[in-house]
Design a protein around this motif. Structure first.
Motif, PDB file in Angstrom:
ATOM      1  N   LYS A 104       0.816  -1.221   0.000  1.00  0.00           N
ATOM      2  CA  LYS A 104       0.000   0.000   0.000  1.00  0.00           C
ATOM      3  C   LYS A 104       0.847   1.266   0.000  1.00  0.00           C
ATOM      4  CE  LYS A 104      -4.105  -2.049   2.165  1.00  0.00           C
ATOM      5  NZ  LYS A 104      -5.021  -2.032   3.328  1.00  0.00           N
ATOM      6  N   ASP A 105       1.925   1.274   0.788  1.00  0.00           N
ATOM      7  CA  ASP A 105       2.737   2.491   0.853  1.00  0.00           C
ATOM      8  C   ASP A 105       3.427   2.783  -0.472  1.00  0.00           C
ATOM      9  OD1 ASP A 105       4.405   0.205   1.336  1.00  0.00           O
ATOM     10  OD2 ASP A 105       5.950   1.496   2.184  1.00  0.00           O
ATOM     11  N   GLN A 108       0.740   4.222  -2.753  1.00  0.00           N
ATOM     12  CA  GLN A 108       0.376   5.589  -2.371  1.00  0.00           C
ATOM     13  C   GLN A 108       1.454   6.593  -2.794  1.00  0.00           C
ATOM     14  OE1 GLN A 108      -0.532   5.455   1.823  1.00  0.00           O
ATOM     15  NE2 GLN A 108      -2.129   3.907   1.534  1.00  0.00           N
ATOM     16  N   ASP A 135      -8.663   6.049   0.966  1.00  0.00           N
ATOM     17  CA  ASP A 135      -7.309   6.540   0.704  1.00  0.00           C
ATOM     18  C   ASP A 135      -7.223   7.282  -0.628  1.00  0.00           C
ATOM     19  OD1 ASP A 135      -6.426   5.566   3.109  1.00  0.00           O
ATOM     20  OD2 ASP A 135      -5.422   3.799   2.270  1.00  0.00           O
ATOM     21  N   ASP A 138      -8.741  10.731   0.004  1.00  0.00           N
ATOM     22  CA  ASP A 138      -7.881  11.517   0.891  1.00  0.00           C
ATOM     23  C   ASP A 138      -6.650  12.035   0.150  1.00  0.00           C
ATOM     24  OD1 ASP A 138      -9.603  11.162   3.002  1.00  0.00           O
ATOM     25  OD2 ASP A 138      -8.385   9.634   4.023  1.00  0.00           O
ATOM     26  N   ILE A 139      -6.011  11.171  -0.625  1.00  0.00           N
ATOM     27  CA  ILE A 139      -4.801  11.580  -1.348  1.00  0.00           C
ATOM     28  C   ILE A 139      -5.125  12.617  -2.418  1.00  0.00           C
ATOM     29  CG2 ILE A 139      -3.034  10.749  -2.977  1.00  0.00           C
ATOM     30  CD1 ILE A 139      -2.894   8.175  -1.242  1.00  0.00           C
TER      31      ILE A 139
END
Length: 255
Positions: A104-105, A108, A135, A138-139
């Protein structure tokens, strides 16, 4: 006329008959087509098709599932391609938590990097979101993606989240699932999206609409998506086609 705003006719499923597929789309009144490249081979093929056909345009970016494979050189190439005369948007980019190939990181970080490229080059963004809604939104908000806007491809979120997406200066694109008998959410979305923010797509060769479900999808079938949406909105097909075509031309700055 209709514009299929999200195709993968650059995929291997079309290797044998891409020319005939494009011609069938034209005969069905579907032109231009936007072809999405999301890794090195599909970007190469998208550019090749766009350069070979006047009514085909490319969208290029790096898909979140393969984020772990993306190099600095790949990002530099994507940024350089934003100035190509037949490249109209950056995508498909976003987050995909269904598959676990890329952590996920990593996804992102790549998502944020590509939003930054879109902002530097003033290009709209095509969003891929699978099981990552919170996410993704939000991003987009944190990175001020509303400065360039874009489209939520194959929109799969709730009706309740539409205002948040629209506030981000994004369009909503619907595809084959809106034609599925029990697809309550896409049908509700189709009725609620403001007409001036609605696009249609196939995502071919995937998400084939009824009545061809189970077979390979292709751009000519976007007609069935548009017909279903027109029916759900209780409006004439021609009116729906005219509006979605105008929207696509505006977002992607098509001639």
């Amino acid at each position: 006329m209709l514009i299929d705003t999200h195709t993968h006719i650059n995929a291997e499923q079309f290797n044998e008959d891409v020319g005939e597929t494009i011609e069938r789309a034209r005969e069905a009144g579907v032109s231009p087509l936007l072809v999405v490249g999301f890794d090195t081979p599909t970007i190469d093929r998208a550019i090749e098709l766009a350069e070979a056909h006047e009514d085909i345009y490319a969208i290029v970016g790096w898909h979140p599932v393969d984020a772990i494979d993306c190099t600095d050189a790949d990002l530099a190439r994507i940024e350089a391609l934003m100035s190509h005369p037949k490249v109209m948007a950056l995508g498909e980019i976003g987050l995909d938590y269904h598959w676990d190939k890329s952590p996920k990181d990593v996804q992102q970080r790549l998502f944020r990097q590509q939003i930054a490229i879109a902002k530097r080059t003033n290009m709209p963004i095509v969003i891929h979101n699978r099981e990552a809604t919170a996410d993704v939104l939000d991003i987009l908000e944190e990175e001020h993606a509303e400065e360039v806007g874009g489209v939520f491809h194959s929109y799969s979120m709730s009706v309740e989240l539409l205002p948040r997406c629209l506030d981000l200066n994004f369009y909503i694109s619907l595809g084959g699932p809106v034609t599925f008998k029990n697809a309550k959410v896409p049908k509700a979305v189709a009725q609620e999206v403001p007409l001036n923010r609605l696009l249609v797509e196939t995502d071919c060769p995937y998400l084939t609409p009824t009545p061809f479900r189970g077979k390979r999808n292709e751009p000519a079938y976007v007609k069935y998506v548009a017909e279903e949406i027109a029916s759900l909105r209780d409006m004439a097909f021609d009116e729906l086609a005219e509006a979605t075509t105008a929207n696509a031309k505006k977002l992607f700055r098509l001639p």
